[in-house]
Design a protein around this motif. Sequence first.
Motif, short mmCIF file in Angstrom:
data_model
loop_
_atom_site.label_atom_id
_atom_site.label_comp_id
_atom_site.label_asym_id
_atom_site.label_seq_id
_atom_site.Cartn_x
_atom_site.Cartn_y
_atom_site.Cartn_z
N GLU A 1 34.04 2.41 -19.51
CA GLU A 1 34.56 2.25 -20.87
C GLU A 1 34.53 3.62 -21.55
N LEU A 2 35.66 4.03 -22.07
CA LEU A 2 35.75 5.31 -22.77
C LEU A 2 35.73 5.16 -24.29
N LYS A 3 35.78 3.94 -24.79
CA LYS A 3 35.96 3.73 -26.23
C LYS A 3 34.82 4.33 -27.06
N GLY A 26 44.10 13.23 -28.39
CA GLY A 26 44.28 11.92 -29.00
C GLY A 26 44.84 10.83 -28.10
N LEU A 27 44.81 11.01 -26.79
CA LEU A 27 45.28 9.95 -25.90
C LEU A 27 44.39 8.72 -26.03
N GLU A 81 45.85 5.04 -21.90
CA GLU A 81 46.63 6.15 -21.36
C GLU A 81 45.79 7.01 -20.42
N ILE A 82 44.54 7.26 -20.80
CA ILE A 82 43.67 8.07 -19.95
C ILE A 82 43.39 7.36 -18.63
#
Length: 392
Positions: free
Chosen positions: A327-329, A365-366, A370-371
């Motif tokens: 998780e990147l959030k 800002g991706l 998208e990442i």
Amino acid sequence: MLLLFSCGNQVTQKPSVITKTETKITTSTVISSIETGADNFDAYHSLIQNKKVGVVTNQTSVLKNGTHLVDFLISEKINLKKIYAPEHGFRGTADAGELIKDGKDVKTNLPIVSLYGDNKKPKPEQLMDIEVMIFDLQDVGARFYTYISSLHYVMEACAENKIPLIILDRPNPNGDVVDGPVLEKENTSFVGMHPIPVLHGMTIGEYGKMINGEKWLKNAVQCDLTVIPCLNYNKKMSYSLPVRPSPNLPNDQSINLYASLCFFEGTNVSLGRGTEKQFQIYGSPFLPKSNFSFVPKPNLGAKDPLHNGKVCYGEDLSKINKISGIELKWLIKAYENTADKQKFFIPFFTKLAGTKELQRQIETGLSETEIKNSWRKGIEDFEKIRKNYQIY
């Protein structure tokens, strides 16, 4: 004690994998039936009997009954000569990155050789009286968890000194999940030595087979390798570690969140070192004040934690449901809300990510979607390689 079935498939080519009769195991199988490679003594007894044995081990090398591998082998009259200890030391109490000195185990009087700091790879003189080496460490399935880097150097040293190596396999607590950017060669370091995603979805035995098969060792040497498989195990099973694998991974939740939150090690954000919720919370003095805060203080595995004594604001993730993958959030949210974005990332972030691209993507800002879509091709290519080395 040993059950006569396993999820492993018989493998005949080197590196060898010793298995027993195959039986299908479902996710409903009682997890207590799992036996590690260390428990599978019948499969490796003949390989070490009447030999001078070295063992790469730490506090995680326990059998199902709680006995440490070293104590068990001594009770079985195996001629142990030396203990080789990775990051965090033989007893697993040192800080991440802390220099571990050579010494002697008080209980067994065996010499301990540190495989960290300037001596990551055993020297020929440290292997002179060893006829066979055992490797038994509990991995957590993440590229930047340094036990697989220690495995690389042990395999290389054994290959160069013509010493057979036996990996006693252990379950991957993150199962068969594969996720994250693939490491680029120019970003190779001890926290990332091979072109694999962050989560590789392999047991440490399977990973050793991959190192050998892909000829990743220096000068493409190959190790005389035998993998002793786990019994009654497949990677769809949940597996709770009986012993914390390192000081700052205290429970299942921290291990599940490790691959996602470890990216904060390359930023000015604390991931809970110096608290009792390591890798389950994040925060910093540079994030907006909120209802959740913590103050890092020195404790086991963190003698001088980041933001020592300062109030850190962030989020408590200790009660969230189990996640699958990365998780990147939280990383993106912290970057977006930090007081000074120029000071958020530090150079170590690129080593952890294995690529400069992830930092650039966040800075421009991706979105998380998208990442993660940009990782897809690398993951697909890796999966084609991984399937050649799977045991379970």
